[in-house]
Design a protein around this motif. Structure first.
Motif, PDB file in Angstrom:
ATOM      1  N   ASN A   2       0.863  -1.166   0.000  1.00 46.86           N
ATOM      2  CA  ASN A   2       0.000   0.000   0.000  1.00 46.86           C
ATOM      3  C   ASN A   2       0.907   1.226   0.000  1.00 46.86           C
ATOM      4  N   LEU A   4       1.454   5.375  -0.472  1.00 47.55           N
ATOM      5  CA  LEU A   4       0.883   6.722  -0.520  1.00 47.55           C
ATOM      6  C   LEU A   4       1.879   7.622  -1.224  1.00 47.55           C
ATOM      7  N   ARG A  32      -2.030   5.068  -3.847  1.00 47.05           N
ATOM      8  CA  ARG A  32      -2.902   6.203  -3.545  1.00 47.05           C
ATOM      9  C   ARG A  32      -2.098   7.474  -3.818  1.00 47.05           C
ATOM     10  N   GLU A  60      -5.370   5.646  -7.147  1.00 46.87           N
ATOM     11  CA  GLU A  60      -6.541   6.194  -6.465  1.00 46.87           C
ATOM     12  C   GLU A  60      -6.212   7.591  -5.949  1.00 46.87           C
ATOM     13  N   VAL A  62      -6.574  10.667  -3.517  1.00 51.44           N
ATOM     14  CA  VAL A  62      -7.038  10.945  -2.161  1.00 51.44           C
ATOM     15  C   VAL A  62      -7.025  12.455  -1.941  1.00 51.44           C
ATOM     16  N   GLU A 114      -4.220  11.397   6.386  1.00 42.10           N
ATOM     17  CA  GLU A 114      -4.453  10.262   5.493  1.00 42.10           C
ATOM     18  C   GLU A 114      -3.862   8.976   6.057  1.00 42.10           C
TER      19      GLU A 114
END
Length: 438
Positions: A2, A4, A32, A60, A62, A114
């Motif tokens: 995952n 960011l 993200r 994605e 954010v 976040e």
């Protein structure tokens, strides 16, 4: 994993960072992307094209909550010259770039929020976004800074960033570089330290003595430039890796374009910045210089300029956009402001350059081009006659193409830069303690 990723709306940073995120998404990682507005004086809003690109690569988006008062207008962190009201003209770029740290509190707050909403295995941030690195450090998550420029921080044995100095031997070179590095250090401390430490204290971290210490907290600092292009330094920090410049292949040419068959003579491509950096006057001088040369020229205007502003001579065609990878294989010379993405594409095709740097890292990129005899560097105020002479020299002297081809060969050893960057990000994410020895 995952991931960011944090980036802002800019010019040359976007096409270098997006291919890395695309590679990570293609490997099956969840990416993200927190996208914010421009952090420089241009104050660029987030564009629809950037949002579309984030969607197209399978990432994605954010939310980034912009502060109610723009950081430049807040009044707490005013721009501070080197001494009193004076900064040497050749070091004004580092001063302006240090000012972007006023965004550190906003970015640290957004990234922290976040990460509380959903944890990440690694935070990947544009190196300008110091606040994102602060939030990752506070959350004890490995971070990776993506540096879309030559390595800009002072390194013993190397010239300082900003003026476009080439390495210089002897005592005079040593003294010049020591003084220049001290100037860069002081400008960053005067302009970036206060907002950075505000972000750190709000995040529960201790203050630092220099903004450049923040980069030491990153598991990796990835320089998106070939090591063959940057100056060699005996002691880069342990977490720094040169991975090469990623290729951005978006924006296919329209089928109706037939510029390759028009006119006679060698093809000269003119490609200035995609952002408004005051290049309209420079372009007018370039057009005048091209008017009586035995060449055909293609000028890509980009979104910053409009064709109606100019009166091109008969041997020059103005277009909004042409992919560099399509036109450069047919080009004999490139006239450019020297953004790192454009320079790298020119060298990948062995095309020598006439460099007219204006701002930021362009002076330092031009110095590297000239030092490797891959082109000619001119001052921003060069006249039409100087530009005309430089174009003809680059076209007629084969040694410039040989210099560009030599750099091309050296850069081929980088492999696929986006792939190399993704490898380094994966290594950083898998090092639970942010080990920098990978």
């Amino acid at each position: 994993m995952n991931i960011l990723a944090c980036m802002f709306q800019g010019g040359g940073n976007v096409p270098l960072i997006v291919p890395i995120l695309q590679e990570l998404a293609a490997r099956g990682h969840r990416v993200r992307v927190m996208a914010g507005p421009g952090v420089r004086h241009s104050r660029l809003p987030i564009s629809a094209s950037l949002l579309q690109r984030i969607s197209d690569i399978g990432a994605e988006l954010v939310r980034f909550d912009e502060p109610e008062v723009h950081p430049f207008d807040e009044g707490r962190y005013s721009e501070r010259p080197l001494i009193a009201s004076w900064t040497p003209a050749s070091f004004r770029s580092p001063q302006r770039e240090a000012r972007t740290a006023v965004w550190a509190p906003a970015w640290s707050r957004n990234v922290a929020d976040e990460l509380r909403r959903e944890k990440a295995d690694v935070v990947v941030a544009d190196f300008v976004l110091l606040g994102a690195l602060v939030a990752a450090e506070a959350a004890r998550i490995p971070s990776v800074a993506l540096m879309h420029t030559i390595y800009p921080w002072p390194v013993a044995g190397g010239p300082p960033y900003g003026p476009g100095y080439a390495p210089k031997a002897g005592l005079s070179g040593f003294c010049r570089d020591v003084i220049g590095r001290a100037i860069v250090d002081r400008l960053w401390i005067r302009n970036a330290l206060s907002p950075l430490n505000s972000a750190r204290l709000l995040s529960g971290l201790q203050a630092v003595r220099s903004p450049l210490q923040q980069y030491g907290t990153a598991a990796r600092v990835l320089v998106l430039v070939s090591p063959a292009f940057d100056w060699p330094a005996p002691r880069f920090p342990a977490n720094v890796r040169h991975v090469g410049t990623p290729e951005d292949r978006s924006g296919p040419i329209k089928p109706s374009e037939d510029w390759l068959t028009e006119g006679t003579g060698p093809l000269v491509v003119v490609s200035l910045s995609t952002l408004d950096q005051g290049q309209s006057g420079t372009l007018r001088k370039i057009l005048a210089a091209l008017a009586d040369l035995p060449v055909r020229a293609l000028v890509t205007l980009g979104p910053a300029l409009e064709a109606g502003q100019f009166e091109p001579p008969a041997n020059v065609r103005l277009v909004d956009f042409v992919p560099h990878d399509l036109v450069l294989p047919n080009a004999h010379a490139l006239v450019t402001q020297c953004g790192i993405g454009t320079v790298t594409k020119s060298l990948r095709h062995g095309v020598p350059m006439v460099c007219l740097p204006l701002v930021g890292d362009q002076h330092d990129n031009a110095a590297r081009v000239a030092a490797r005899h891959a082109g000619i560097r001119l001052p921003a105020n060069a006249g039409c006659g100087d530009i005309r002479s430089a174009i003809m020299r680059v076209l007629q002297d084969e040694s410039f193409q040989q210099g560009a081809l030599a750099l091309r060969s050296a850069m081929l050893s980088d492999g696929a830069p986006a792939h190399q960057a993704a490898d380094q990000i994966e290594q950083a994410a898998r090092s639970l303690d942010g080990d920098r020895s990978g």
